[in-house]
Design a protein around this motif. Structure first.
Motif, PDB file in Angstrom:
ATOM      1  N   VAL A 120      89.544  62.382  31.141  1.00 15.06           N
ATOM      2  CA  VAL A 120      89.850  61.201  31.942  1.00 15.06           C
ATOM      3  C   VAL A 120      90.746  61.622  33.111  1.00 15.06           C
ATOM      4  CG1 VAL A 120      90.988  58.954  31.891  1.00 15.06           C
ATOM      5  CG2 VAL A 120      89.631  59.687  29.935  1.00 15.06           C
ATOM      6  N   CYS A 121      90.460  61.082  34.285  1.00 13.92           N
ATOM      7  CA  CYS A 121      91.247  61.432  35.462  1.00 13.92           C
ATOM      8  C   CYS A 121      92.696  60.958  35.297  1.00 13.92           C
ATOM      9  CB  CYS A 121      90.618  60.811  36.708  1.00 13.92           C
ATOM     10  SG  CYS A 121      91.566  61.063  38.205  1.00 13.92           S
ATOM     11  N   PRO A 122      93.682  61.851  35.477  1.00 11.49           N
ATOM     12  CA  PRO A 122      95.081  61.448  35.312  1.00 11.49           C
ATOM     13  C   PRO A 122      95.562  60.557  36.461  1.00 11.49           C
ATOM     14  CG  PRO A 122      94.961  63.741  36.000  1.00 11.49           C
ATOM     15  CD  PRO A 122      93.544  63.278  35.794  1.00 11.49           C
ATOM     16  N   ASN A 123      94.830  60.573  37.572  1.00 17.63           N
ATOM     17  CA  ASN A 123      95.251  59.796  38.737  1.00 17.63           C
ATOM     18  C   ASN A 123      94.773  58.347  38.674  1.00 17.63           C
ATOM     19  OD1 ASN A 123      96.467  59.655  41.418  1.00 17.63           O
ATOM     20  ND2 ASN A 123      94.363  59.454  42.152  1.00 17.63           N
ATOM     21  N   CYS A 124      93.472  58.129  38.372  1.00 13.62           N
ATOM     22  CA  CYS A 124      92.930  56.770  38.409  1.00 13.62           C
ATOM     23  C   CYS A 124      92.483  56.282  37.042  1.00 13.62           C
ATOM     24  CB  CYS A 124      91.778  56.688  39.405  1.00 13.62           C
ATOM     25  SG  CYS A 124      90.349  57.681  38.963  1.00 13.62           S
ATOM     26  N   GLY A 125      92.440  57.161  36.028  1.00 17.31           N
ATOM     27  CA  GLY A 125      92.074  56.724  34.684  1.00 17.31           C
ATOM     28  C   GLY A 125      90.589  56.518  34.466  1.00 17.31           C
ATOM     29  N   TYR A 126      89.745  57.081  35.345  1.00 22.34           N
ATOM     30  CA  TYR A 126      88.304  56.903  35.219  1.00 22.34           C
ATOM     31  C   TYR A 126      87.658  58.092  34.531  1.00 22.34           C
ATOM     32  CZ  TYR A 126      87.142  52.597  37.725  1.00 22.34           C
ATOM     33  OH  TYR A 126      86.975  51.287  38.079  1.00 22.34           O
ATOM     34  N   TYR A 127      86.640  57.821  33.750  1.00 25.36           N
ATOM     35  CA  TYR A 127      85.785  58.884  33.212  1.00 25.36           C
ATOM     36  C   TYR A 127      84.362  58.354  33.074  1.00 25.36           C
ATOM     37  CZ  TYR A 127      83.915  62.548  30.257  1.00 25.36           C
ATOM     38  OH  TYR A 127      83.136  63.557  29.758  1.00 25.36           O
ATOM     39  N   ARG A 128      83.380  59.070  33.630  1.00 21.15           N
ATOM     40  CA  ARG A 128      81.969  58.682  33.632  1.00 21.15           C
ATOM     41  C   ARG A 128      81.767  57.274  34.189  1.00 21.15           C
ATOM     42  NH1 ARG A 128      79.362  60.244  27.935  1.00 21.15           N
ATOM     43  NH2 ARG A 128      77.577  59.335  28.932  1.00 21.15           N
ATOM     44  N   GLY A 129      82.472  56.985  35.290  1.00 16.73           N
ATOM     45  CA  GLY A 129      82.251  55.730  35.987  1.00 16.73           C
ATOM     46  C   GLY A 129      82.912  54.513  35.370  1.00 16.73           C
ATOM     47  N   ARG A 130      83.653  54.731  34.291  1.00 15.91           N
ATOM     48  CA  ARG A 130      84.310  53.595  33.655  1.00 15.91           C
ATOM     49  C   ARG A 130      85.821  53.793  33.658  1.00 15.91           C
ATOM     50  NH1 ARG A 130      83.855  51.585  28.711  1.00 15.91           N
ATOM     51  NH2 ARG A 130      83.708  53.611  27.701  1.00 15.91           N
ATOM     52  N   ALA A 131      86.583  52.700  33.765  1.00 20.63           N
ATOM     53  CA  ALA A 131      88.035  52.781  33.709  1.00 20.63           C
ATOM     54  C   ALA A 131      88.467  52.854  32.250  1.00 20.63           C
ATOM     55  CB  ALA A 131      88.663  51.576  34.388  1.00 20.63           C
ATOM     56  N   ILE A 132      89.023  54.000  31.833  1.00 17.39           N
ATOM     57  CA  ILE A 132      89.496  54.153  30.460  1.00 17.39           C
ATOM     58  C   ILE A 132      90.881  53.513  30.333  1.00 17.39           C
ATOM     59  CG2 ILE A 132      89.885  55.802  28.568  1.00 17.39           C
ATOM     60  CD1 ILE A 132      86.987  55.795  29.668  1.00 17.39           C
ATOM     61  N   TYR A 133      91.696  53.741  31.353  1.00 13.32           N
ATOM     62  CA  TYR A 133      92.982  53.062  31.394  1.00 13.32           C
ATOM     63  C   TYR A 133      93.368  52.850  32.847  1.00 13.32           C
ATOM     64  CZ  TYR A 133      95.221  57.549  32.467  1.00 13.32           C
ATOM     65  OH  TYR A 133      95.588  58.729  33.057  1.00 13.32           O
ATOM     66  N   THR A 134      94.289  51.922  33.080  1.00 13.50           N
ATOM     67  CA  THR A 134      94.786  51.705  34.427  1.00 13.50           C
ATOM     68  C   THR A 134      96.167  52.344  34.530  1.00 13.50           C
ATOM     69  OG1 THR A 134      94.154  49.466  33.785  1.00 13.50           O
ATOM     70  CG2 THR A 134      94.355  49.904  36.111  1.00 13.50           C
ATOM     71  N   PRO A 135      96.335  53.325  35.423  1.00 12.41           N
ATOM     72  CA  PRO A 135      97.619  54.028  35.521  1.00 12.41           C
ATOM     73  C   PRO A 135      98.772  53.067  35.832  1.00 12.41           C
ATOM     74  CG  PRO A 135      95.928  55.138  36.800  1.00 12.41           C
ATOM     75  CD  PRO A 135      95.359  53.820  36.383  1.00 12.41           C
ATOM     76  N   GLY A 136      99.856  53.227  35.108  1.00 14.66           N
ATOM     77  CA  GLY A 136     101.026  52.392  35.316  1.00 14.66           C
ATOM     78  C   GLY A 136     101.121  51.207  34.370  1.00 14.66           C
ATOM     79  N   SER A 137      99.982  50.840  33.756  1.00 13.17           N
ATOM     80  CA  SER A 137     100.007  49.657  32.889  1.00 13.17           C
ATOM     81  C   SER A 137      99.923  49.996  31.407  1.00 13.17           C
ATOM     82  CB  SER A 137      98.832  48.731  33.252  1.00 13.17           C
ATOM     83  OG  SER A 137      97.622  49.328  32.860  1.00 13.17           O
ATOM     84  N   GLU A 138      99.882  51.301  31.083  1.00  5.64           N
ATOM     85  CA  GLU A 138      99.777  51.680  29.679  1.00  5.64           C
ATOM     86  C   GLU A 138     101.133  51.566  28.977  1.00  5.64           C
ATOM     87  OE1 GLU A 138      99.085  56.254  29.830  1.00  5.64           O
ATOM     88  OE2 GLU A 138      99.390  55.366  31.800  1.00  5.64           O
ATOM     89  N   ALA A 139     101.109  51.409  27.684  1.00  3.09           N
ATOM     90  CA  ALA A 139     102.344  51.211  26.919  1.00  3.09           C
ATOM     91  C   ALA A 139     103.144  52.482  26.786  1.00  3.09           C
ATOM     92  CB  ALA A 139     102.033  50.681  25.536  1.00  3.09           C
TER      93      ALA A 139
END
Ligand SMILES: [Zn+2]
Length: 63
Positions: free
Chosen positions: A44-63
């Motif tokens: 998963v991209c550490p910058n935008c949280g995307y992998y294979r065209g899907r958002a796995i997480y949104t940076p800054g909003s994770e717990a």
């Protein structure tokens, strides 16, 4: 006996490791398909949280 003839000097040993580090840090990186940031393949991209065209997480909003 199949052994090294002499002990490798610190300089020789460290030069070998320096090259190995350069290889893993540059050749093993790809560009993110979403934001263009360099990242590791199959991760998963550490910058935008995307992998294979899907958002796995949104940076800054994770717990
Ligand atoms: Zn990205």
């Amino acid at each position: 006996m199949p052994n090294p003839r002499r002990k490798l000097s610190r300089s020789k040993r460290d030069k070998r490791r320096a090259n190995w580090f350069a290889k893993i840090s540059t050749a093993n990186m790809i560009e993110c398909s979403n934001c263009g940031e360099t990242k590791l393949p199959h991760h998963v991209c550490p910058n935008c949280g995307y992998y294979r065209g899907r958002a796995i997480y949104t940076p800054g909003s994770e717990a």
